[in-house]
Design a protein around this motif. Sequence first.
Motif, short mmCIF file in Angstrom:
data_model
loop_
_atom_site.label_atom_id
_atom_site.label_comp_id
_atom_site.label_asym_id
_atom_site.label_seq_id
_atom_site.Cartn_x
_atom_site.Cartn_y
_atom_site.Cartn_z
N ARG A 1 0.83 -1.21 0.00
CA ARG A 1 0.00 0.00 0.00
C ARG A 1 0.86 1.26 0.00
O ARG A 1 0.50 2.26 -0.62
N GLU A 2 1.99 1.20 0.68
CA GLU A 2 2.91 2.35 0.64
C GLU A 2 3.39 2.60 -0.79
O GLU A 2 3.43 3.75 -1.25
N LEU A 3 3.76 1.53 -1.50
CA LEU A 3 4.23 1.69 -2.87
C LEU A 3 3.13 2.23 -3.78
O LEU A 3 3.38 3.07 -4.65
N LYS A 4 1.91 1.76 -3.59
CA LYS A 4 0.80 2.25 -4.41
C LYS A 4 0.57 3.74 -4.16
O LYS A 4 0.27 4.50 -5.09
N GLY A 5 0.72 4.17 -2.90
CA GLY A 5 0.60 5.58 -2.59
C GLY A 5 1.68 6.41 -3.26
O GLY A 5 1.43 7.53 -3.73
N ARG A 6 2.90 5.87 -3.33
CA ARG A 6 3.99 6.58 -4.00
C ARG A 6 3.68 6.76 -5.49
O ARG A 6 3.95 7.83 -6.06
N VAL A 7 3.15 5.72 -6.10
CA VAL A 7 2.81 5.80 -7.53
C VAL A 7 1.74 6.86 -7.77
O VAL A 7 1.84 7.67 -8.69
N ALA B 1 -2.76 6.96 -13.50
CA ALA B 1 -2.27 7.77 -14.61
C ALA B 1 -3.40 8.48 -15.33
O ALA B 1 -3.34 9.70 -15.56
N SER B 2 -4.46 7.75 -15.69
CA SER B 2 -5.58 8.41 -16.37
C SER B 2 -6.30 9.37 -15.41
O SER B 2 -6.79 10.43 -15.83
N PHE B 3 -6.33 9.03 -14.13
CA PHE B 3 -6.92 9.93 -13.14
C PHE B 3 -6.16 11.25 -13.08
O PHE B 3 -6.76 12.34 -13.13
N ALA B 4 -4.83 11.18 -12.98
CA ALA B 4 -4.02 12.40 -12.89
C ALA B 4 -4.17 13.23 -14.16
O ALA B 4 -4.25 14.46 -14.10
N ARG B 5 -4.21 12.58 -15.31
CA ARG B 5 -4.42 13.32 -16.57
C ARG B 5 -5.76 14.06 -16.54
O ARG B 5 -5.86 15.22 -16.93
N ASP B 6 -6.82 13.37 -16.07
CA ASP B 6 -8.14 14.00 -16.02
C ASP B 6 -8.21 15.12 -14.99
O ASP B 6 -8.92 16.12 -15.18
N ALA C 1 -0.42 16.31 -13.16
CA ALA C 1 -1.38 17.32 -12.74
C ALA C 1 -0.75 18.43 -11.91
O ALA C 1 -1.47 19.33 -11.46
N LYS C 2 0.57 18.37 -11.72
CA LYS C 2 1.28 19.40 -10.96
C LYS C 2 0.64 19.61 -9.58
O LYS C 2 0.50 20.73 -9.09
N GLU D 1 3.29 10.26 -7.43
CA GLU D 1 4.17 10.57 -8.57
C GLU D 1 3.37 10.94 -9.81
O GLU D 1 3.72 11.88 -10.54
N GLN D 2 2.27 10.21 -10.07
CA GLN D 2 1.45 10.52 -11.24
C GLN D 2 0.80 11.89 -11.12
O GLN D 2 0.72 12.65 -12.09
N LEU D 3 0.32 12.23 -9.93
CA LEU D 3 -0.29 13.55 -9.73
C LEU D 3 0.74 14.67 -9.90
O LEU D 3 0.46 15.70 -10.51
#
Length: 452
Positions: free
Chosen positions: A103-109, A412-417, A118-119, A112-114
């Motif tokens: 879960r920690e790794l998933k949070g890091r990802v 990734a698609s979430f951060a893009r949106d 999405a800055k 990072e994507q945001l």
Amino acid sequence: MSQAPTELELTLGDVAHGGFTVARHEGRVVFVRHGAPGERVRVAVTEPGEKDRFWRADVTEVLEASEHRVKHPWAAADALAARTPDAVPGGAEFGHLRLPYQRELKGRVLDEQLRRLAKTEASEVGFTGVEAAEDERADGLGWRTRAAFGVDRAGSLAMRAARSHTLIKTPALPLAVDAINDLHLSEVDLSGLGRVEIAAPAAGGAPLVLVVPATHDAAGVRRAGAAANRVSRHVGERASVGLLTQAAGAAADGAGELRRVSGRTWLQEQVGEHAFRVTGEGFWQVHRTAPQTLTHAVLTASGVQEGEDWLDLYAGAGLFSAPLAQAVGPTGSLLSIEGAPGTHRDARKNLHALPQAQVLQGRVERALREHAGTRPHGVVLDPPRAGAGKASVAAIAATGAQKVVYVSCDPASFARDVDLFAGRGYTLEGLRGFDLYPHTHHLETVAVLRRA
């Protein structure tokens, strides 16, 4: 194009989207599966990337192990025990790590994507880490209520190796609920089938087994029909059996046919006080407690009040539509939009007792254009893995909704949106993450965006 070496020794860097860790070899990026950040490992290079800009590799030996590494709970998916990388079934690529660390790794990802797309910093919008699903088992097993299998040349139940067409015989799936494994379909001759999908109601009851022909010509359908009858005799009254004459995706678009072999072609799911009919290939959350986990999160995030008007987009069978409609009451309204015809029919049945709910079938952006006068208080959307995209974001923004509750299964698609919504005047102000896929790299998010 230079030839990739077959083996390398690498020190693994941080986690990347897709379940990989990132390493470098002579300046070239190598995406490595089955490792952990900080480990020193020996890997087998499985495929060079486009123009050799990157390679992919699998860990074959751990030289310096992470403190978070544990014995894999699914022996068949243990990369260190496999003869070759393509002998490991996909779907449990984080199983060698402790659940809290997964879960920690998933949070890091997610963070990072945001930041990259999405800055935005996840910690600045209330994100405090990826949460376990409600009533999760301590070992993270027994959660899948839906499972898809292939069929190998011998007619045996099988699963595909990750990023491969190689089929691996699969007698049991530890990630699945007992009702799926207890059917023992590995004991049946499945010759003539290309795929087998099993769905089990989370609250108990007989599973539904959907079988798909290996080929869809007349002879292939006849062979599949014979296999379906063998499955039906084997499971008896323990499960229903249906025959899909097209791939599940095509059937969901209305192009296929679902034939009843035995039992019924739908399941009933229960979430709180709401009962949902889900037909054959229709979409439903995979984790046994995901529906209740997400429903609670969505209702909390929405803050929906009686008398308000809301939209539920990519609504599926009505998982969120039903409680939203109940919350707005007879003086409010709920517009539920779903694209797949079969799933839309389920939603109509599931919402028929709520007159304040209107159910439409069609593409989200098109349906919103046709209802251009709609001015909702808020919008809930739960798009497929590819995300909502420019057209849907523009259509949602055009409604003038002050609040958007976005449910996503892909960071990734979430951060893009999120970035697309920002361009339309919406600011991310709340974010939660849920581990609805233990032992895999996937996660689910529920976010709140508010119009400035």
